[in-house]
Write a protein that holds these residues in place. Sequence first.
Motif, PDB file in Angstrom:
ATOM      1  N   MET A  99       0.836  -1.179   0.030  1.00  0.00           N
ATOM      2  CA  MET A  99      -0.043  -0.243  -0.044  1.00  0.00           C
ATOM      3  C   MET A  99       0.875   1.351  -0.060  1.00  0.00           C
ATOM      4  SD  MET A  99      -2.566   1.529   3.177  1.00  0.00           S
ATOM      5  CE  MET A  99      -0.969   1.681   4.072  1.00  0.00           C
ATOM      6  N   LEU A 100       2.043   1.328   0.928  1.00  0.00           N
ATOM      7  CA  LEU A 100       2.725   2.508   0.937  1.00  0.00           C
ATOM      8  C   LEU A 100       3.576   2.589  -0.380  1.00  0.00           C
ATOM      9  CD1 LEU A 100       4.272   1.935   4.767  1.00  0.00           C
ATOM     10  CD2 LEU A 100       2.265   3.577   3.953  1.00  0.00           C
ATOM     11  N   ARG A 101       3.773   1.730  -1.253  1.00  0.00           N
ATOM     12  CA  ARG A 101       4.375   2.098  -2.379  1.00  0.00           C
ATOM     13  C   ARG A 101       3.946   2.709  -3.225  1.00  0.00           C
ATOM     14  NH1 ARG A 101       6.475  -3.867  -4.385  1.00  0.00           N
ATOM     15  NH2 ARG A 101       7.700  -2.463  -5.719  1.00  0.00           N
ATOM     16  N   ASP A 102       2.299   2.696  -3.267  1.00  0.00           N
ATOM     17  CA  ASP A 102       1.591   3.465  -4.015  1.00  0.00           C
ATOM     18  C   ASP A 102       0.837   4.513  -3.633  1.00  0.00           C
ATOM     19  OD1 ASP A 102      -0.311   4.127  -5.888  1.00  0.00           O
ATOM     20  OD2 ASP A 102      -1.103   2.258  -6.527  1.00  0.00           O
ATOM     21  N   PRO A 103       1.304   5.701  -4.046  1.00  0.00           N
ATOM     22  CA  PRO A 103       0.809   7.076  -3.311  1.00  0.00           C
ATOM     23  C   PRO A 103      -0.831   7.086  -3.659  1.00  0.00           C
ATOM     24  CG  PRO A 103       2.829   7.575  -4.665  1.00  0.00           C
ATOM     25  CD  PRO A 103       2.520   6.115  -4.866  1.00  0.00           C
ATOM     26  N   LEU A 104      -1.305   6.771  -4.837  1.00  0.00           N
ATOM     27  CA  LEU A 104      -2.838   6.757  -4.723  1.00  0.00           C
ATOM     28  C   LEU A 104      -3.683   5.881  -3.874  1.00  0.00           C
ATOM     29  CD1 LEU A 104      -2.989   7.094  -8.628  1.00  0.00           C
ATOM     30  CD2 LEU A 104      -2.843   8.861  -6.878  1.00  0.00           C
ATOM     31  N   LEU A 105      -2.890   4.530  -3.811  1.00  0.00           N
ATOM     32  CA  LEU A 105      -3.275   3.510  -2.688  1.00  0.00           C
ATOM     33  C   LEU A 105      -3.199   4.129  -1.375  1.00  0.00           C
ATOM     34  CD1 LEU A 105      -4.761   0.697  -3.495  1.00  0.00           C
ATOM     35  CD2 LEU A 105      -2.589  -0.271  -2.755  1.00  0.00           C
ATOM     36  N   MET A 106      -2.528   4.860  -1.088  1.00  0.00           N
ATOM     37  CA  MET A 106      -2.386   5.138   0.284  1.00  0.00           C
ATOM     38  C   MET A 106      -3.618   6.151   0.466  1.00  0.00           C
ATOM     39  SD  MET A 106       1.560   6.265   1.528  1.00  0.00           S
ATOM     40  CE  MET A 106       2.317   6.543  -0.115  1.00  0.00           C
ATOM     41  N   LEU A 107      -3.801   7.134  -0.309  1.00  0.00           N
ATOM     42  CA  LEU A 107      -4.785   7.977  -0.249  1.00  0.00           C
ATOM     43  C   LEU A 107      -6.086   7.293  -0.250  1.00  0.00           C
ATOM     44  CD1 LEU A 107      -3.615  11.053  -3.071  1.00  0.00           C
ATOM     45  CD2 LEU A 107      -3.964  11.230  -0.603  1.00  0.00           C
ATOM     46  N   GLU A 108      -6.427   6.567  -0.938  1.00  0.00           N
ATOM     47  CA  GLU A 108      -7.503   5.683  -1.063  1.00  0.00           C
ATOM     48  C   GLU A 108      -8.063   5.274   0.391  1.00  0.00           C
ATOM     49  OE1 GLU A 108      -9.373   1.322  -3.042  1.00  0.00           O
ATOM     50  OE2 GLU A 108      -7.908   2.782  -4.250  1.00  0.00           O
ATOM     51  N   HIS A 109      -6.900   4.465   0.956  1.00  0.00           N
ATOM     52  CA  HIS A 109      -7.147   3.835   2.028  1.00  0.00           C
ATOM     53  C   HIS A 109      -7.373   4.730   3.350  1.00  0.00           C
ATOM     54  CE1 HIS A 109      -6.979  -0.209   0.566  1.00  0.00           C
ATOM     55  NE2 HIS A 109      -5.802   0.197   0.146  1.00  0.00           N
ATOM     56  N   SER A 110      -6.477   6.152   3.080  1.00  0.00           N
ATOM     57  CA  SER A 110      -6.606   7.161   3.814  1.00  0.00           C
ATOM     58  C   SER A 110      -8.051   7.890   3.897  1.00  0.00           C
ATOM     59  CB  SER A 110      -5.599   8.068   3.638  1.00  0.00           C
ATOM     60  OG  SER A 110      -5.692   9.309   4.520  1.00  0.00           O
ATOM     61  N   GLN A 111      -8.448   7.882   2.876  1.00  0.00           N
ATOM     62  CA  GLN A 111      -9.766   8.326   2.774  1.00  0.00           C
ATOM     63  C   GLN A 111     -10.939   7.648   3.351  1.00  0.00           C
ATOM     64  OE1 GLN A 111     -10.355  11.282   1.409  1.00  0.00           O
ATOM     65  NE2 GLN A 111     -12.609  11.187   1.840  1.00  0.00           N
ATOM     66  N   LYS A 112     -10.765   6.260   3.298  1.00  0.00           N
ATOM     67  CA  LYS A 112     -11.679   5.503   3.827  1.00  0.00           C
ATOM     68  C   LYS A 112     -11.657   5.653   5.312  1.00  0.00           C
ATOM     69  CE  LYS A 112     -11.185   1.718   0.433  1.00  0.00           C
ATOM     70  NZ  LYS A 112     -10.682   0.090   0.173  1.00  0.00           N
ATOM     71  N   VAL A 113     -10.624   5.908   5.910  1.00  0.00           N
ATOM     72  CA  VAL A 113     -10.470   6.121   7.201  1.00  0.00           C
ATOM     73  C   VAL A 113     -11.029   7.577   7.576  1.00  0.00           C
ATOM     74  CG1 VAL A 113      -8.937   6.630   9.503  1.00  0.00           C
ATOM     75  CG2 VAL A 113      -8.331   4.721   7.808  1.00  0.00           C
ATOM     76  N   ILE A 114     -10.994   8.381   6.976  1.00  0.00           N
ATOM     77  CA  ILE A 114     -11.483   9.917   7.087  1.00  0.00           C
ATOM     78  C   ILE A 114     -12.963   9.919   6.742  1.00  0.00           C
ATOM     79  CG2 ILE A 114     -11.694  12.284   5.933  1.00  0.00           C
ATOM     80  CD1 ILE A 114      -8.889  11.806   5.080  1.00  0.00           C
ATOM     81  N   ALA A 115     -13.402   8.822   6.122  1.00  0.00           N
ATOM     82  CA  ALA A 115     -15.006   8.748   5.816  1.00  0.00           C
ATOM     83  C   ALA A 115     -15.434   7.922   6.956  1.00  0.00           C
ATOM     84  CB  ALA A 115     -15.100   7.874   4.430  1.00  0.00           C
ATOM     85  N   GLY A 116     -14.941   7.129   7.983  1.00  0.00           N
ATOM     86  CA  GLY A 116     -15.647   6.809   8.913  1.00  0.00           C
ATOM     87  C   GLY A 116     -15.055   5.411   9.428  1.00  0.00           C
ATOM     88  N   GLN A 117     -14.402   4.945   8.544  1.00  0.00           N
ATOM     89  CA  GLN A 117     -14.026   3.440   8.909  1.00  0.00           C
ATOM     90  C   GLN A 117     -12.829   3.172   9.706  1.00  0.00           C
ATOM     91  OE1 GLN A 117     -13.523   1.061   4.962  1.00  0.00           O
ATOM     92  NE2 GLN A 117     -15.098   2.288   4.026  1.00  0.00           N
TER      93      GLN A 117
END
Length: 337
Positions: free
Chosen positions: A265-283
């Motif tokens: 996940m950390l190797r891919d900046p876009l994947l980092m953003l995607e999973h980070s957004q899930k946490v921000i969204a409440g997960q």
Amino acid sequence: MNILSDIKVLDSLLALNLTITLWSARRKMTLSDFGNAELPPEDLASLGSKRIADPDSLKIFSTLKARAFNYLDRHGVRFMSGWAIPEDKAGDVITELISIRDNFFREKEAFLADYDQSIENWINKHTKWAGIIRESTVGSEYVRSRFSFAWQLYRVAPLTEHRERNAVLESGLQEEVEGLAGTLFREISASADEIWKNVYMGRDSVTHKALSPLRTLQNKLAGLTFIEPHVAPVAQLIQTGINAVPPKGNITGKDLLMLQGIVSMLRDPLLMLEHSQKVIAGQHPRFVLEQACSASETIMPEGENTEEYPVAMPEIPELDPVVEPVASANIPSLGLW
């Protein structure tokens, strides 16, 4: 109000510019070094350089320079001509730089004290070329002037008032600050790529030392959460994974696969953003990691195409309930696309 006055991130960071210069111990070759032999014209070829001192005696200075740069890379993010570092970590950063600088200067004095003899040793090692070396040697005071180790620590503030409005709008500071998050995620990605290749790729077992580079990335992100809202959740995801690993014994099986999933996940900046957004969204971070490393996904070490690695998350010792996911907002580009 000028948009630059709204750059709140500047309130939490300091800019550090580090300048380290080294003596190369090289001098340009001259025609006389070749006995005035006929050489190709300058528009076809140029003369190289010659070493006038043993390069092994200078390696320590390159090592110390690399150590200083690596330390700043671990705790800050590239910004303007240097690094942006969290203001609350400035004391620790300067303490480490002082330690490296003092070592640098001790090595410098030791090198200069033995300078004349080391040059003679180098000449004696290359007796056939003694003439071209001796003709190019320089005094120890010149060499002393070529070594330096210094830094400037300062606060960056937006230019809010000037008689020429363009001087404010075109200062470039807004773009520098806006690019911080993208720079940070790209730096994390590059580091994770090295971690994957050096620590996790193709491994079916690692020791707890394999957690150290992940902790380094987590600490870097945790110290720079003020840069952008997506930074803190990534740090939280890494810490959640680290906390899930048993405290003793080699890391194997589902625990190793989970860590490989985090590094991927950390190797891919876009994947980092995607999973980070899930946490921000409440997960909950645990739930996001379970999704990222679900049994339906596989981690394929580079160069291996014959074996699949189904990922099953270990149980993570957290008591907080998983928050039901909510609809996520559009993920900002952060300069990554």
